[in-house]
Scaffold this motif. Structure first.
Motif, PDB file in Angstrom:
ATOM      1  N   MET A 242     -10.608  -7.743   0.431  1.00 31.14           N
ATOM      2  CA  MET A 242     -10.225  -9.069  -0.042  1.00 31.14           C
ATOM      3  C   MET A 242     -10.171 -10.064   1.111  1.00 31.14           C
ATOM      4  O   MET A 242     -10.505 -11.236   0.961  1.00 31.14           O
ATOM      5  CB  MET A 242      -8.871  -9.021  -0.756  1.00 31.14           C
ATOM      6  N   PHE A 243      -9.726  -9.588   2.269  1.00 31.52           N
ATOM      7  CA  PHE A 243      -9.664 -10.478   3.431  1.00 31.52           C
ATOM      8  C   PHE A 243     -11.052 -10.997   3.768  1.00 31.52           C
ATOM      9  O   PHE A 243     -11.275 -12.197   3.899  1.00 31.52           O
ATOM     10  CB  PHE A 243      -9.064  -9.710   4.617  1.00 31.52           C
TER      11      PHE A 243
ATOM     12  N   PRO B 198      -4.331 -10.901   1.070  1.00 28.78           N
ATOM     13  CA  PRO B 198      -5.277 -11.047   2.182  1.00 28.78           C
ATOM     14  C   PRO B 198      -6.012 -12.381   2.139  1.00 28.78           C
ATOM     15  O   PRO B 198      -6.403 -12.913   3.178  1.00 28.78           O
ATOM     16  CB  PRO B 198      -6.248  -9.889   1.984  1.00 28.78           C
TER      17      PRO B 198
ATOM     18  N   PHE C  26      -5.598   0.414   1.790  1.00 30.54           N
ATOM     19  CA  PHE C  26      -5.643  -0.528   2.902  1.00 30.54           C
ATOM     20  C   PHE C  26      -7.016  -1.185   2.979  1.00 30.54           C
ATOM     21  O   PHE C  26      -7.132  -2.399   3.176  1.00 30.54           O
ATOM     22  CB  PHE C  26      -5.314   0.200   4.205  1.00 30.54           C
TER      23      PHE C  26
ATOM     24  N   VAL D 224       0.843  -1.202   0.000  1.00 31.19           N
ATOM     25  CA  VAL D 224       0.000   0.000   0.000  1.00 31.19           C
ATOM     26  C   VAL D 224       0.877   1.252   0.000  1.00 31.19           C
ATOM     27  O   VAL D 224       0.556   2.265  -0.630  1.00 31.19           O
ATOM     28  CB  VAL D 224      -0.994   0.030   1.191  1.00 31.19           C
TER      29      VAL D 224
ATOM     30  N   ALA E 193      -1.595  -6.547  -2.880  1.00 31.53           N
ATOM     31  CA  ALA E 193      -2.662  -6.010  -2.046  1.00 31.53           C
ATOM     32  C   ALA E 193      -3.950  -6.795  -2.212  1.00 31.53           C
ATOM     33  O   ALA E 193      -4.702  -6.965  -1.269  1.00 31.53           O
ATOM     34  CB  ALA E 193      -2.888  -4.541  -2.371  1.00 31.53           C
ATOM     35  N   PHE E 194      -4.201  -7.298  -3.415  1.00 28.04           N
ATOM     36  CA  PHE E 194      -5.473  -7.973  -3.621  1.00 28.04           C
ATOM     37  C   PHE E 194      -5.417  -9.479  -3.420  1.00 28.04           C
ATOM     38  O   PHE E 194      -6.422 -10.097  -3.135  1.00 28.04           O
ATOM     39  CB  PHE E 194      -6.028  -7.650  -5.011  1.00 28.04           C
TER      40      PHE E 194
ATOM     41  N   SER F  99      -9.008  -1.728   0.593  1.00 27.68           N
ATOM     42  CA  SER F  99      -9.233  -2.728  -0.452  1.00 27.68           C
ATOM     43  C   SER F  99      -8.567  -4.053  -0.091  1.00 27.68           C
ATOM     44  O   SER F  99      -9.083  -5.107  -0.430  1.00 27.68           O
ATOM     45  CB  SER F  99      -8.799  -2.223  -1.827  1.00 27.68           C
ATOM     46  N   THR F 100      -7.452  -4.004   0.636  1.00 28.54           N
ATOM     47  CA  THR F 100      -6.894  -5.287   1.091  1.00 28.54           C
ATOM     48  C   THR F 100      -7.837  -5.927   2.106  1.00 28.54           C
ATOM     49  O   THR F 100      -8.020  -7.142   2.113  1.00 28.54           O
ATOM     50  CB  THR F 100      -5.500  -5.138   1.726  1.00 28.54           C
TER      51      THR F 100
ATOM     52  N   ALA G 102      -6.263 -14.907   5.238  1.00 26.73           N
ATOM     53  CA  ALA G 102      -7.504 -15.456   5.776  1.00 26.73           C
ATOM     54  C   ALA G 102      -7.430 -16.982   5.809  1.00 26.73           C
ATOM     55  O   ALA G 102      -7.768 -17.614   6.818  1.00 26.73           O
ATOM     56  CB  ALA G 102      -8.683 -15.007   4.922  1.00 26.73           C
TER      57      ALA G 102
END
Ligand code: HEA
Ligand code: HEA
Ligand code: CUA
Ligand code: CU
Lengths: 259, 611, 313
Positions: free
Chosen positions: C44-45, B250, C38, B212, B246-247, C40-41, B254
């Motif tokens: 996705m989480f 995550p 941030f 980021v 970034a995409f 947008s991350t 998870a």
């Protein structure tokens, strides 16, 4: 001296396609190549492999030789002509986008049928045998005399798979514990066994013989030794073998019942 | 760490002209805090970049040694491991099969999560982004510092995992359940696997903080005149890599939490009903083992592009510089990077053709995978177009960059075999795959990284690396890597399975041992050749020839700053007048026009004519 | 010279180059841009968690109805309302701060904090009501069984032979009938029946199904009734017998996982608000309030997805 250096480096890059091609050309002579195929569908898998090998081989040789050629020809130390001040070429960009796109799209469509035959068009029949992966062995379950899986008269075996040739085989693949993968190199079949799932696997063998069953998915410390054998034989000898195994099982069951 | 020590001496030895006020209050406590804030908890992007570089090189060495141990076992199974054998030997000097599974798991983990990803984004991203766009630092220096320090828990977790009960994680770097979630399934499925997941989470947090920050910096902190389409390819690649991070990341985070919960809390996200492992029935159930694979590859396929795009960007810059020619097809190059990134999100299923996923879904993933070769084709052809009719200078950096192109072609083309679903039936989980990804990762990315190290070393340390030994290093690495990895293709053609501690008891594979021995000799040679690199690297840091601001006559902004740049990077306000690739402009005296050079009538005319 | 030509990073030495100018990029401040990125991350989480939930839920053979697992739609709806209100108040705080109405801004901010805490309080109440019914986020601690099998039978037997429970049952048996309500009377009778059944050595699977039904009857398909028709566990809260809820464990895992991660985000938001309350909330703080607000709207948005997925479908 400097000119020699340029020659040296460009030849090093030329060595890549040369040795690349040689490796693939001589490997079959040393038997380091596709193992013998005894299945009906294997020919189309191998055919596709060869097709892609020729296609990518061609691309490989052309691009690598072009790379060599440019390095050699445009070496700063023996170059006479001007540097071509170019920011690109619209026509070329279009050409080298469209041509590979067409080739790849063709490849994508061309192979679909083979894939569908092997993994999607399942024969309409009851499973010939159930194969269950378990750390670190292949458990086999034949339907027994009633021809139905899951009844008390099933025949239970380990690692020693026998199958008749020249007829459709449908295997029901399961796993008890972790992932395994049922790999028959000589039948061009591979399918992961997933706990909680029943996955059908089918093929037709064309030749008699004894071959390896390899576990191709990491399943723990003993993954390397999870080996089985598959014997392809005629219908008669298959049935004879089944009968023998069946009687052996009944004998042990009887003796277990006594003690 | 050695860096820290060398830096201490440099502070004391360097003629401290501008720094006299430091000596005004010579208190040792103050000195210590200055030292800590300058070199350890520094917020300067260049120091952070170098911290990443040194840490990752160290891990590179460890990953390479793990690879050697892997190779030893594959070539000579169950034979005594020389020298280090005593350290980890369970039976005399030979390694146990479960140890082998730990070796390749940790080899891949180290190489991917502690070497390639952090060296590209962390080391080069950090060092180059502000310098190449004309910024004084990252947008958020503190976040940037944190992104480095978040790597340390990961270093410790992965490093420590070899020494815990049961040993390190041993379910492959892909960590498929239920092998990874069921504690009974293997020795390494105990603490080792938990530490693995913890380490992964920290690497993820680190990358997320970095990405980021990079995006914000690139969007908001470009020098005046530096429009998006005047950015060097390196920056474009870093930018798009940051978007991918970034995409995609995550999702892995998870999934990692879910696996952690399955393991230590007793949920059953990835455990099916009635799962029996090692004769123990699992208490939890109702989950799906394939769900993990989807989540994992949803991240890890984009991750393979995270592991190559920055190298592609840096190689593009190096190729143009040493071909003294503009980059061929700048915009197509940018669009193809974006195309790879975009398509990268919809191809993850190609790792799961044999997994039991619906075969019809496999077909759609096959088509998208075929299509992702297109932008790569565009890139390859444009690289060839770039060196065509140039004036090629054989620096070490250029040799590595050229070999990146040459090797990426091999690695990419083998991808086509696997993308073809029927062929993948046979070669999935064989050494054909191992060949494929070492060609793209080691022969591709790592060669690109070396090109970048040799290229930007002068900017980092103010001195150039030794060219002769650099070329020896290149030559040996190039030969040995092909010896090691090219042969893996034909091994794969026999169906030789990966992740096997010993495959020779299979009739199909027992004749392949001599070939494997050959590959191991090459691998040993490859790792040994790196001694040359390490010595050259450290020696040149102190004794290499001093480089000026622009030793390669390159065009981009970082070469206008001092070598190495001071705090704040630029001692003038950079203003950008043109794109980064104006080499050999007709009518211009010098063979390069820097981005900051004032507008030049001849250049403008030439540019107009060339279009 | 045997040192790098010059040393880099003179942070504390105050040796700075010129203050650099930049090309205009997006019309956003650095703080706001990085906040959006941030978030947008974060999207996705949660997308991964929600996606997993959908896959697990629709891949499951059975999935409990909300009332099987004591999930109350009205409470969930109320909490949704609370969170939406808090999103409004944080916007009002921002408006007030921009208009330099510092004390008003502070009040709105405080109200946001209170609403957020209220949300967490309600969540905690919901959690504890699950725990009371033996529904825990992970299986070994819980009292949920997937099916009335032998394991289930022995779990019930074990609970019924717990000395404390035995004492309670004895006390119950000793009480005269006229002291007991109708429900308690039937309950007492049923409890005996259950005890006999689980202690019967040649019990059938069918018996255990009856046992499960006596302990916690599951309303049939299509039944909208919210009470359990007075199962033993409801009649005698102290009994806490193991209950059968098919799919209940996976439900609990996903429910607690999703709402738990959401709650962690709420807590982070509350911490940020508390810190903001320490500042003067004038125009200078507007940027910070705006960023905190963005984050808070995101947390709100996640809940707006979670609520229908978990409570309504
Ligand atoms: C940097 C890393 C990287 C890169 C760039 C790639 C690039 C590609 N990969 Fe690779 N891949 C990995 C890293 C990478 N991969 C890893 C690590 C694994 C294994 C993971 C594991 O299981 O442990 C893997 C596994 C893997 C699989 C799964 C195999 C299996 O397990 O069975 C597949 C299947 O489709 C695949 C395909 C591709 C394709 C099509 C590309 C394409 O992007 C390649 C495109 C490039 C070219 C094609 C070359 C240049 C083009 C031309 C010269 C033009 C002309 C060409 C034609 C017309 C054909 N890869
Ligand atoms: C970036 C990724 C990367 C890299 C660089 C490498 C590098 C190497 N790999 Fe790796 N490998 C993987 C990623 C990588 N690998 C992955 C993902 C797997 C799959 C694992 C799995 O199945 O789960 C794998 C698996 C794998 C296998 C298969 C194991 C099996 O399936 O049973 C083998 C076998 O030969 C192997 C060998 C090697 C070798 C010989 C190298 C050599 O190239 C190593 C060479 C090392 C060096 C050259 C070190 C250099 C050191 C320096 C430069 C430092 C200098 C120091 C200072 C300046 C301080 N690897
Ligand atoms: Cu079973 Cu590997
Ligand atoms: Cu992939």
């Amino acid at each position: 001296m400097k000119r020699l250096a340029g020659l040296f480096w460009s030849l090093l890059f030329l060595a890549v396609p040369i040795f690349g091609v040689i490796t693939f050309a001589v490997a079959p002579a040393y038997d380091i190549w596709l193992p013998k195929d005894v299945s009906e569908h294997g020919a189309s898998v191998d055919g596709l492999f060869y097709f892609i090998l020729w296609l990518t081989g061609g691309v490989f040789v052309v691009t690598e030789v072009a790379l060599f050629w440019f390095i050699w020809k445009y070496d700063a130390n023996n170059k006479k002509s001007e540097v071509k001040y170019r920011h690109g070429s619209h026509v070329l960009e279009v050409v080298w986008t469209i041509v590979p796109a067409a080739v790849l799209l063709f490849l994508a469509i061309y192979q679909m049928n083979t894939w569908a035959d092997i993994k999607m068009r399942r024969p309409n029949m009851a499973p010939t045998v159930e194969v269950i992966g378990r750390q670190f062995e292949w458990r086999l379950r034949y339907p027994g005399r009633d021809g139905v899986l899951g009844t008390p008269d099933d025949l239970h075996l380990v690692n020693d798979l026998h199958l008749p040739i020249d007829e459709d085989i449908l295997i029901q693949l399961k796993s008890m514990d972790v992932l395994h993968s049922f790999f028959l190199p000589n039948v061009r079949i591979k399918q992961d066994a997933v706990p909680g799932m029943k996955i059908p696997v089918w093929f037709k063998a064309r030749e008699e013989g004894v071959f390896d069953i390899v576990c191709a998915e990491l399943c723990g410390w003993g993954h390397y030794k999870m080996k089985g054998r598959v014997t392809f034989e005629s219908r008669e000898s298959f049935e004879k073998w089944l009968e023998v195994k069946y009687q052996e099982q009944e004998a042990t069951q009887a003796s277990n019942a006594e003690t | 760490m050695s860096t820290v020590e060398t830096k201490t001496t440099s502070v004391q030895d360097a003629p401290q002209k501008q720094e006299t006020h430091v000596h005004a209050q010579p208190s040792s406590a103050r000195k210590l805090s200055t030292f800590l804030s300058t070199y350890v908890f520094s917020k300067d992007h260049k120091v952070i970049g170098l911290q990443f570089l040194f840490s990752t090189l160290l891990w590179f060495l460890i990953g390479g040694l793990l690879a050697l141990a892997v190779r030893w076992q594959v070539a000579w199974p169950w034979s005594d491991v020389p020298v280090v054998g005593k350290l980890f030997a369970q039976q005399g000097g030979q390694m146990a099969p479960e140890f082998y599974t730990m070796l390749f798991t940790m080899h891949a983990t180290v190489m991917i999560f502690l070497v390639i990803i952090p060296i590209l984004a962390g080391a080069f991203g950090n060092f180059l982004i502000p310098l190449m766009i004309g910024a004084d630092d990252m947008a958020f220096p503190t976040l940037n510092m944190l992104s480095y320090w978040f790597m340390w828990p990961a270093f410790i977790a992965f490093g420590a995992s070899f020494f815990v009960e049961g040993g390190a994680a041993s379910s492959g770097w892909t960590s498929y359940p239920t092998l990874s979630t069921n504690v009974n399934s293997s020795p390494g499925a105990g603490w080792g696997q938990t530490l693995w997941l913890i380490g992964l989470t920290f690497v993820g947090v680190s990358s997320m903080l970095g990405s980021v920050n990079y995006m914000t910096t690139i969007i908001l902190m470009r020098a005046p005149g530096m429009t998006m389409f005047r950015l060097p390819m390196t920056i474009w690649a870093m930018f798009i890599t940051a978007v991918l991070q970034a995409f995609a990341l995550p999702v892995l985070t998870a999934a990692g939490f879910m696996q952690l919960a399955d393991r230590s809390l007793g949920t059953g996200f990835f455990t099916p009903e009635g799962n029996i492992v090692n004769n123990a029935i699992a208490t939890a159930g109702g989950g799906q083992p394939l769900l993990w694979q989807h989540l994992f590859w949803f991240y890890s396929h984009p991750a393979v592009y995270i592991m190559i795009l920055p190298a592609m960007g840096m190689v593009s810059d190096i190729l143009t510089c040493f071909a003294r020619k503009p980059l061929f097809g700048y915009r197509p190059m940018v669009y193809s990077v974006a195309g790879i990134a975009g398509l990268g999100f919809i191809v993850w299923g190609h790792h799961m053709f044999m997994s039991g996923m619906n075969p019809a879904l496999g077909t759609t993933f096959m088509v998208s995978t075929m299509m992702i070769a297109l932008p790569s084709a565009v890139k390859t052809f444009n690289w060839l177009g770039t060196i065509w009719a140039g004036r090629i200078q054989f620096t070490t950096s250029m040799l590595f960059a050229l070999s990146f192109v040459s090797m990426f072609i091999i690695g990419g083309l083998s991808g086509i075999f696997m993308a073809a679903t029927p062929v993948d039936i046979f070669i999935h989980d064989t050494y054909f795959i191992v060949a494929h990804f070492h060609y793209v990762l080691f022969a591709g990315t790592a060669m690109g990284v070396w090109a970048a190290i040799y290229f930007w070393f002068p900017k980092m340390f103010g001195r150039t690396m030794n060219e002769f030994w650099g070329k020896v290093h290149f030559f040996l690495t190039f030969i040995f890597l092909n010896g090691t990895f090219f042969t893996m293709h034909i091994l794969g053609a026999v169906g030789f399975p990966r992740r096997l501690a010993d495959a020779y008891h299979y009739e199909t594979f027992h004749h392949l041992q001599p070939l494997n021995a050959f590959m191991t000799y090459c691998a040993i040679g490859m790792v040994a050749s790196q001694i040359i690199f390490a010595v050259n690297f450290f020696w040149s840091m102190f004794y290499g020839p001093v480089a000026g601001r622009n030793p390669w006559n390159s065009n981009t902004l970082e070469w206008t700053a001092p070598s190495p740049p001071g705090h704040g990077n630029f001692d003038f306000q950079p203003i950008v007048h043109r794109g980064p690739y104006e080499y050999s402009v007709p009518g211009v005296e010098s063979d390069h026009l820097m981005q900051t050079d004032p507008p030049n009538a001849a250049a403008t005319a030439a540019a107009a004519a060339a279009h | 010279m045997n040192a790098p030509a010059a040393s880099i990073g003179h942070e504390s030495h105050g040796h700075h180059g010129p203050v650099l100018q930049y090309q205009p990029g997006l019309p956003l401040s650095r703080g706001k841009l990085i906040m959006w990125l941030f978030l947008s991350t974060e999207i996705m989480f949660f997308a991964a968690l929600l996606g997993s939930y959908v896959v697990l839920r629709f891949g499951a053979a059975v999935w409990p109805k909300p009332h099987h697992v004591h999930l109350s739609e009205p409470i969930g709806a109320f909490n949704t309302f609370v969170l939406i209100c808090s999103s409004v108040t944080v916007v009002l705080a921002l408006e007030a701060a921009r208009a330099n109405k510092r004390s008003l801004a502070k009040s709105w901010m405080l109200l946001t904090l209170i609403l957020g805490s209220l949300f967490l309080g309600v969540k905690a109440y919901e959690y504890s009501s699950k725990f009371d019914h033996g529904i825990y986020p992970w299986a070994p601690r819980g009292r949920i069984y997937e099916r009335p099998d032998l394991y289930y039978g022995s779990a019930v037997r074990a609970r019924l032979s717990d000395p404390a429970i035995l004492a309670k049952i004895k006390e119950l048996d000793g009480r005269p009938e006229n002291e007991l309500s109708d429900a308690e009377l039937t309950g007492r009778r049923r409890l005996k029946q259950v005890k006999d059944m689980v202690n019967n050595p040649d019990q059938q699977a069918f018996d255990l199904a009856v046992v499960a039904d006596q302990i916690m009857p599951l309303p049939g398909e299509g039944s909208d009734s919210h009470d359990h028709g007075g199962g033993l566990n409801d009649t005698f809260a102290w009994l806490q017998l193991p209950a059968v809820i098919p799919g209940g464990n996976m439900w609990a895992s996903t429910y607690f996982f999703l709402t738990g991660f959401h709650a962690v985000h709420v807590i982070v938001g509350l911490i940020v608000f508390s810190i903001l309350l320490l500042y003067e909330l004038g125009p200078a703080a507007a940027g910070m309030i705006e960023n905190a607000g963005l984050y808070w709207h995101f947390v709100d948005l996640v809940w707006i997805f979670l609520f229908p997925l978990l409570y309504l479908f």
